[in-house]
Design an enzyme around this catalytic site. Structure first.
Site, PDB file in Angstrom:
ATOM      1  N   SER A 141      -4.627  -9.378   5.120  1.00 18.61           N
ATOM      2  CA  SER A 141      -3.592  -9.678   5.945  1.00 18.61           C
ATOM      3  C   SER A 141      -4.078 -10.681   6.925  1.00 18.61           C
ATOM      4  O   SER A 141      -4.914 -10.825   7.192  1.00 18.61           O
ATOM      5  CB  SER A 141      -3.510  -8.182   6.727  1.00 18.61           C
ATOM      6  OG  SER A 141      -2.503  -8.601   7.709  1.00 18.61           O
ATOM      7  N   TYR A 169      -6.803  -1.943  12.533  1.00 18.26           N
ATOM      8  CA  TYR A 169      -6.329  -2.447  11.448  1.00 18.26           C
ATOM      9  C   TYR A 169      -6.827  -4.090  11.133  1.00 18.26           C
ATOM     10  O   TYR A 169      -7.125  -4.097  10.037  1.00 18.26           O
ATOM     11  CB  TYR A 169      -4.802  -2.451  11.315  1.00 18.26           C
ATOM     12  CG  TYR A 169      -3.954  -3.092  10.198  1.00 18.26           C
ATOM     13  CD1 TYR A 169      -3.903  -2.344   9.357  1.00 18.26           C
ATOM     14  CD2 TYR A 169      -3.343  -4.245  10.336  1.00 18.26           C
ATOM     15  CE1 TYR A 169      -3.126  -2.820   8.179  1.00 18.26           C
ATOM     16  CE2 TYR A 169      -2.645  -4.773   9.308  1.00 18.26           C
ATOM     17  CZ  TYR A 169      -2.658  -4.169   8.206  1.00 18.26           C
ATOM     18  OH  TYR A 169      -1.780  -4.602   7.045  1.00 18.26           O
TER      19      TYR A 169
HETATM   20  N1  LIG Z   1       4.247  -5.525   4.966  1.00 17.16           N
HETATM   21  C1  LIG Z   1       3.342  -6.333   5.461  1.00 17.16           C
HETATM   22  O1  LIG Z   1       3.965  -6.945   6.197  1.00 17.16           O
HETATM   23  C2  LIG Z   1       1.916  -6.288   5.073  1.00 17.16           C
HETATM   24  C3  LIG Z   1       1.421  -7.708   5.703  1.00 17.16           C
HETATM   25  C4  LIG Z   1       0.000  -7.932   5.351  1.00 17.16           C
HETATM   26  C5  LIG Z   1      -0.665  -7.034   4.571  1.00 17.16           C
HETATM   27  N2  LIG Z   1      -0.025  -5.973   3.916  1.00 17.16           N
HETATM   28  C6  LIG Z   1      -0.777  -5.253   3.130  1.00 17.16           C
HETATM   29  O2  LIG Z   1      -0.159  -5.034   2.093  1.00 17.16           O
HETATM   30  C7  LIG Z   1      -0.541  -3.782   1.460  1.00 17.16           C
HETATM   31  C8  LIG Z   1       0.692  -2.991   1.131  1.00 17.16           C
HETATM   32  O3  LIG Z   1       1.629  -2.817   2.355  1.00 17.16           O
HETATM   33  P1  LIG Z   1       2.993  -2.107   2.589  1.00 17.16           P
HETATM   34  O4  LIG Z   1       3.816  -2.609   3.594  1.00 17.16           O
HETATM   35  O5  LIG Z   1       3.770  -1.951   0.889  1.00 17.16           O
HETATM   36  O6  LIG Z   1       2.403  -0.714   2.846  1.00 17.16           O
HETATM   37  P2  LIG Z   1       2.693   0.978   2.417  1.00 17.16           P
HETATM   38  O7  LIG Z   1       1.905   1.793   3.639  1.00 17.16           O
HETATM   39  O8  LIG Z   1       3.987   1.078   2.308  1.00 17.16           O
HETATM   40  O9  LIG Z   1       2.131   0.875   1.136  1.00 17.16           O
HETATM   41  C9  LIG Z   1       0.638   1.535   1.074  1.00 17.16           C
HETATM   42  C10 LIG Z   1       0.655   2.519  -0.167  1.00 17.16           C
HETATM   43  O10 LIG Z   1      -0.637   2.896  -0.266  1.00 17.16           O
HETATM   44  C11 LIG Z   1      -0.746   4.487  -0.427  1.00 17.16           C
HETATM   45  N3  LIG Z   1      -1.912   4.790   0.294  1.00 17.16           N
HETATM   46  C12 LIG Z   1      -2.308   4.863   1.463  1.00 17.16           C
HETATM   47  N4  LIG Z   1      -3.243   5.495   1.496  1.00 17.16           N
HETATM   48  C13 LIG Z   1      -3.845   5.879   0.172  1.00 17.16           C
HETATM   49  C14 LIG Z   1      -5.245   6.580  -0.200  1.00 17.16           C
HETATM   50  N5  LIG Z   1      -6.036   6.966   0.673  1.00 17.16           N
HETATM   51  N6  LIG Z   1      -5.218   6.542  -1.572  1.00 17.16           N
HETATM   52  C15 LIG Z   1      -4.390   6.113  -2.599  1.00 17.16           C
HETATM   53  N7  LIG Z   1      -3.080   5.480  -1.829  1.00 17.16           N
HETATM   54  C16 LIG Z   1      -3.025   5.404  -0.781  1.00 17.16           C
HETATM   55  C17 LIG Z   1       0.640   4.807   0.273  1.00 17.16           C
HETATM   56  O11 LIG Z   1       0.765   6.080  -0.300  1.00 17.16           O
HETATM   57  C18 LIG Z   1       1.401   3.625  -0.085  1.00 17.16           C
HETATM   58  O12 LIG Z   1       2.129   3.993  -1.343  1.00 17.16           O
HETATM   59  C19 LIG Z   1      -1.365  -2.951   2.247  1.00 17.16           C
HETATM   60  O13 LIG Z   1      -2.614  -3.167   2.035  1.00 17.16           O
HETATM   61  C20 LIG Z   1      -0.946  -3.847   3.711  1.00 17.16           C
HETATM   62  O14 LIG Z   1      -2.002  -3.524   4.576  1.00 17.16           O
HETATM   63  C21 LIG Z   1       1.374  -5.672   4.184  1.00 17.16           C
END
Ligand SMILES: NC(=O)c1ccc[n+]([C@@H]2O[C@H](COP(=O)([O-])OP(=O)(O)OC[C@H]3O[C@@H](n4cnc5c(N)ncnc54)[C@H](O)[C@@H]3O)[C@@H](O)[C@H]2O)c1
Length: 263
Positions: A141, A169
């Site tokens: 990220s 984070y």
């Molecule tokens: N959305 C953004 O703006 C953004 C920006 C930079 C990085 N990211 C990264 O991208 C990825 C996805 O982001 P998102 O917005 O879809 O997030 P989200 O929280 O909606 O999705 C994360 C998924 O991981 C699952 N999860 C959480 N803990 C878990 C565990 N212990 N075991 C198995 N599954 C587990 C959740 O159930 C969920 O389905 C993440 O790594 C996030 O940090 C997102």
């Protein structure tokens, strides 16, 4: 199709960007294993892929459980015969507890976001090493860089809780960057590539839940491409990293952020 006959394991595939990686990988011809704690939602994604003529299997998975991850990797390799790609996407993001800023909570964030990357990788990588090929894609990220969290904090009430949360984070994602480079060094000799995708802010449910609306407007205005990102916008770079088109890329950080420079 760019991923024909490939087999991909995607953690956190039940919603948000992980779900989009899964749908797109299947559309590109890959068989996808959908790992998530939200098993009912993961099964819906499995059905959606099957309805589009793709191959998918959902697994009830907690990435912090080494034993469970090994079991699933064995099942996936048994079912499909190989594992070509792993997307380490699961993280505490939507599930982040906005009220809890204790150090114990910080450890929990590290457990999922960092040690979850390790357990999934260690479970899958023996199959890749054996077949002398594989692509591991860690989801980092832009929060890995301190300036980003500080700018973001301008748009939230700066409380001790927010600052600590940004530390937890950001620290976890900085560790993902570290692991990407460390693993690339260790697995390169086996033709297993390890790269990270660095998303900017993507308008998933998780983001909409945690970011103030005015900040989203600022993001749009500051983007060189004049727009914010939807989950589907991340998938092209992931397909590229999983495909043979990136065969000579390892240890790289690929930023996809609509051209935003916050520092
Ligand atoms: N959305 C953004 O703006 C953004 C920006 C930079 C990085 N990211 C990264 O991208 C990825 C996805 O982001 P998102 O917005 O879809 O997030 P989200 O929280 O909606 O999705 C994360 C998924 O991981 C699952 N999860 C959480 N803990 C878990 C565990 N212990 N075991 C198995 N599954 C587990 C959740 O159930 C969920 O389905 C993440 O790594 C996030 O940090 C997102």
């Amino acid at each position: 199709m760019k991923l024909q006959d490939k087999v991909a394991v995607i953690t956190g595939a039940a919603q948000g960007i992980g779900r989009e990686y899964a749908l797109r990988f299947a559309q590109e011809g890959a068989a996808v294993a959908l790992l998530d704690r939200r098993i009912d939602q993961a099964r819906e994604v499995e059905k959606e892929i099957a309805a589009q003529g793709g191959q998918a299997a959902a697994f009830d998975a907690d990435v912090t459980s080494e034993k469970r991850m090994e079991q699933i990797a064995g099942e996936v390799a048994g079912k499909y015969g190989r594992i070509d790609a792993l997307i380490n996407n699961a993280a505490l993001y939507y599930d982040i507890d906005l009220a809890d800023s204790t150090i114990e909570y910080g450890r929990k964030v590290m457990d999922v976001n960092v040690f979850g990357v390790l357990t999934a990788t260690w479970a899958v990588v023996p199959y890749m090493i054996k077949q002398r090929s594989g692509s591991i894609i860690n989801i980092a990220s832009n929060a890995a860089w301190p300036g980003i969290a500080a700018r973001g904090a301008k748009f939230t009430t700066i409380t001790e809780t927010n600052v600590r949360r940004a530390y937890y984070y950001g620290l976890s994602k900085a560790a993902v960057v570290h692991l990407t480079q460390a693993m690339a060094i260790d697995y390169g000799a086996y033709n297993v590539r390890v790269n990270a995708l660095v998303p900017g802010v993507v308008l998933t449910e998780a983001t909409l839940k945690s970011l103030p609306e005015e900040f989203i407007g600022v993001l749009r205005n500051q983007a060189l491409l004049g727009r914010t990102m939807e989950p589907r916008d991340m998938t092209g770079a992931a397909v590229f990293l999983a495909s043979d088109d990136s065969a000579l890329m390892t240890s790289q950080l690929l930023v996809v952020d609509a051209g935003r420079k916050l520092w």
